[in-house]
Write a protein that holds these residues in place. Structure first.
Motif, PDB file in Angstrom:
ATOM      1  N   UNK A   1       3.274  -2.127 -14.768  1.00  0.00           N
ATOM      2  CA  UNK A   1       2.771  -2.772 -13.550  1.00  0.00           C
ATOM      3  C   UNK A   1       3.224  -2.004 -12.305  1.00  0.00           C
ATOM      4  N   UNK A   2       4.495  -1.615 -12.275  1.00  0.00           N
ATOM      5  CA  UNK A   2       5.009  -0.848 -11.138  1.00  0.00           C
ATOM      6  C   UNK A   2       4.296   0.494 -11.035  1.00  0.00           C
ATOM      7  N   UNK A   3       4.048   1.121 -12.182  1.00  0.00           N
ATOM      8  CA  UNK A   3       3.347   2.405 -12.193  1.00  0.00           C
ATOM      9  C   UNK A   3       1.925   2.271 -11.666  1.00  0.00           C
ATOM     10  N   UNK A   4       1.303   1.117 -11.925  1.00  0.00           N
ATOM     11  CA  UNK A   4      -0.060   0.886 -11.447  1.00  0.00           C
ATOM     12  C   UNK A   4      -0.089   0.662  -9.932  1.00  0.00           C
ATOM     13  N   UNK A   5       0.965   0.057  -9.393  1.00  0.00           N
ATOM     14  CA  UNK A   5       1.016  -0.248  -7.961  1.00  0.00           C
ATOM     15  C   UNK A   5       1.440   0.972  -7.142  1.00  0.00           C
ATOM     16  N   UNK A   6       2.280   1.830  -7.719  1.00  0.00           N
ATOM     17  CA  UNK A   6       2.866   2.947  -6.961  1.00  0.00           C
ATOM     18  C   UNK A   6       1.840   3.859  -6.299  1.00  0.00           C
ATOM     19  N   UNK A   7       0.725   4.238  -6.955  1.00  0.00           N
ATOM     20  CA  UNK A   7      -0.263   5.086  -6.265  1.00  0.00           C
ATOM     21  C   UNK A   7      -0.844   4.436  -5.021  1.00  0.00           C
ATOM     22  N   UNK A   8      -0.966   3.115  -5.035  1.00  0.00           N
ATOM     23  CA  UNK A   8      -1.471   2.416  -3.855  1.00  0.00           C
ATOM     24  C   UNK A   8      -0.498   2.533  -2.691  1.00  0.00           C
ATOM     25  N   UNK A   9       0.791   2.533  -3.022  1.00  0.00           N
ATOM     26  CA  UNK A   9       1.811   2.714  -1.980  1.00  0.00           C
ATOM     27  C   UNK A   9       1.680   4.105  -1.365  1.00  0.00           C
ATOM     28  N   UNK A  10       1.489   5.112  -2.216  1.00  0.00           N
ATOM     29  CA  UNK A  10       1.339   6.484  -1.725  1.00  0.00           C
ATOM     30  C   UNK A  10       0.085   6.601  -0.860  1.00  0.00           C
TER      31      UNK A  10
ATOM     32  N   UNK B   1       6.840   9.728  -5.564  1.00  0.00           N
ATOM     33  CA  UNK B   1       7.882   9.825  -4.544  1.00  0.00           C
ATOM     34  C   UNK B   1       7.838  11.149  -3.790  1.00  0.00           C
ATOM     35  N   UNK B   2       7.625  12.248  -4.507  1.00  0.00           N
ATOM     36  CA  UNK B   2       7.678  13.560  -3.860  1.00  0.00           C
ATOM     37  C   UNK B   2       6.592  13.739  -2.799  1.00  0.00           C
ATOM     38  N   UNK B   3       5.339  13.295  -3.022  1.00  0.00           N
ATOM     39  CA  UNK B   3       4.345  13.429  -1.942  1.00  0.00           C
ATOM     40  C   UNK B   3       4.729  12.703  -0.662  1.00  0.00           C
ATOM     41  N   UNK B   4       5.580  11.692  -0.765  1.00  0.00           N
ATOM     42  CA  UNK B   4       6.021  10.985   0.433  1.00  0.00           C
ATOM     43  C   UNK B   4       7.216  11.676   1.089  1.00  0.00           C
ATOM     44  N   UNK B   5       7.947  12.468   0.312  1.00  0.00           N
ATOM     45  CA  UNK B   5       9.113  13.160   0.843  1.00  0.00           C
ATOM     46  C   UNK B   5       8.757  14.508   1.469  1.00  0.00           C
TER      47      UNK B   5
ATOM     48  N   UNK C   1      -7.297  14.797  -2.812  1.00  0.00           N
ATOM     49  CA  UNK C   1      -7.581  13.550  -3.523  1.00  0.00           C
ATOM     50  C   UNK C   1      -6.290  12.967  -4.105  1.00  0.00           C
ATOM     51  N   UNK C   2      -6.215  11.656  -4.160  1.00  0.00           N
ATOM     52  CA  UNK C   2      -4.981  10.979  -4.569  1.00  0.00           C
ATOM     53  C   UNK C   2      -4.507  11.437  -5.937  1.00  0.00           C
ATOM     54  N   UNK C   3      -5.402  11.473  -6.922  1.00  0.00           N
ATOM     55  CA  UNK C   3      -4.973  11.801  -8.284  1.00  0.00           C
ATOM     56  C   UNK C   3      -4.485  13.235  -8.370  1.00  0.00           C
ATOM     57  N   UNK C   4      -5.107  14.143  -7.632  1.00  0.00           N
ATOM     58  CA  UNK C   4      -4.622  15.528  -7.606  1.00  0.00           C
ATOM     59  C   UNK C   4      -3.247  15.594  -6.959  1.00  0.00           C
ATOM     60  N   UNK C   5      -3.063  14.799  -5.907  1.00  0.00           N
ATOM     61  CA  UNK C   5      -1.767  14.747  -5.228  1.00  0.00           C
ATOM     62  C   UNK C   5      -0.669  14.263  -6.164  1.00  0.00           C
ATOM     63  N   UNK C   6      -1.031  13.365  -7.080  1.00  0.00           N
ATOM     64  CA  UNK C   6      -0.071  12.820  -8.037  1.00  0.00           C
ATOM     65  C   UNK C   6       0.087  13.714  -9.269  1.00  0.00           C
ATOM     66  N   UNK C   7      -0.536  14.867  -9.259  1.00  0.00           N
ATOM     67  CA  UNK C   7      -0.364  15.810 -10.356  1.00  0.00           C
ATOM     68  C   UNK C   7      -1.253  15.558 -11.553  1.00  0.00           C
ATOM     69  N   UNK C   8      -2.308  14.777 -11.365  1.00  0.00           N
ATOM     70  CA  UNK C   8      -3.230  14.486 -12.462  1.00  0.00           C
ATOM     71  C   UNK C   8      -4.536  15.217 -12.173  1.00  0.00           C
TER      72      UNK C   8
END
Length: 278
Positions: free
Chosen positions: A30-39, A136-140, A53-60
């Protein structure tokens, strides 16, 4: 959110109890599903431009996926050349027999049905790397730059493992002093490992490498260096330890060269052109 979600369930069962494992699976997913929305919310509120794009930013992403899966894992296996050599030497049936047995479908089926194995090798590496690295890293990076982010992000990862103290104290497994020493050692180990996977994530722009390296390290555990000093094959194993570390240091940057992976999306979040990826 990640650590707190583990304790939303009532009960006094230990962490390895099947019910506890299943509940915590639900929590971290559940936390993993919410975290991309936070980013996503953060990048929009900070008006970070340009933004991939969000998914590319997250390394996917597909670009460079195969080398991103193989090269970091190979690099990590080289670092563990000493422990791997020790396992090969101590194998009673032979290394190739053990490898074949490990790749057998029946062996995999048995592992997947083992909740502890599934937690340690699949769920924990996937969710922890997704939350503590990919989200976390994209926010840092826009705030600190990529180099500082490599050393800041594992602080949160290391501190997150302190929650094991709660269970150890609750079940009285060891003395308070032993528990604190263990927690301090675990913090140092997880911090170093977190910095390593953060380095891989920033250099490759992929999540798959950190996940596979995390799973491999969970399988291997911390090297039993003390046992090597009294091993019958001590010279060979000590040499393999030293060779593994040397080759790791030599290959660290070549194996994570962006030429293998294409553009690293997280680096496009840099607010100033003077900053460069690690």
């Amino acid at each position: 959110m990640y650590v707190g979600s583990l304790y939303v369930w009532r009960g006094n069962l230990p962490r390895d109890h099947p019910n506890t494992i299943k509940r915590r699976f639900t929590s971290v997913l559940c936390v993993s599903a919410v975290s991309p929305l936070v980013v996503l919310t953060w990048t929009k509120s900070m008006k970070v431009r340009p933004s991939p794009p969000l998914w590319a930013l997250l390394g996917i992403r597909l670009e460079g996926f195969v080398p991103a899966a193989l090269l970091p894992l190979t690099l990590t296996m080289i670092l563990f050349l000493g422990p791997l050599t020790q396992l090969a030497v101590e194998s009673t049936r032979g290394l190739f027999h053990d490898v074949r047995a490990g790749l057998n479908s029946r062996s995999w089926s048995k592992c997947v049905k083992d909740l502890r194995w599934f937690r340690n090798q699949v769920v924990a590496p996937l969710t922890e790397e997704f939350v503590f690295r990919a989200c976390m890293i994209p926010m840092l990076v826009p705030c600190t730059g990529p180099t500082a982010a490599i050393f800041i992000s594992p602080l949160f990862f290391g501190v997150a493992h302190f929650h094991h103290i709660i269970e150890q104290l609750h079940f009285g497994q060891d003395s308070v002093f032993e528990i604190l020493i263990c927690a301090a050692f675990q913090f140092v180990y997880t911090y170093i490992f977190g910095a390593y996977t953060a380095f891989i994530f920033i250099r490759t722009g992929h999540l798959v490498g950190p996940v596979l390296c995390h799973s491999f390290c969970n399988q291997m555990g911390f090297p039993a260096i003390g046992s090597v000093l009294h091993h019958p094959q001590r010279p060979l194993i000590l040499l393999s330890y030293q060779l593994g570390v040397l080759l790791f240091l030599i290959l660290l940057f070549p194996f994570t060269d962006s030429a293998f992976y294409g553009m690293t999306p997280v680096c496009s979040l840099l607010l100033t052109p003077r900053s460069a990826c690690a």
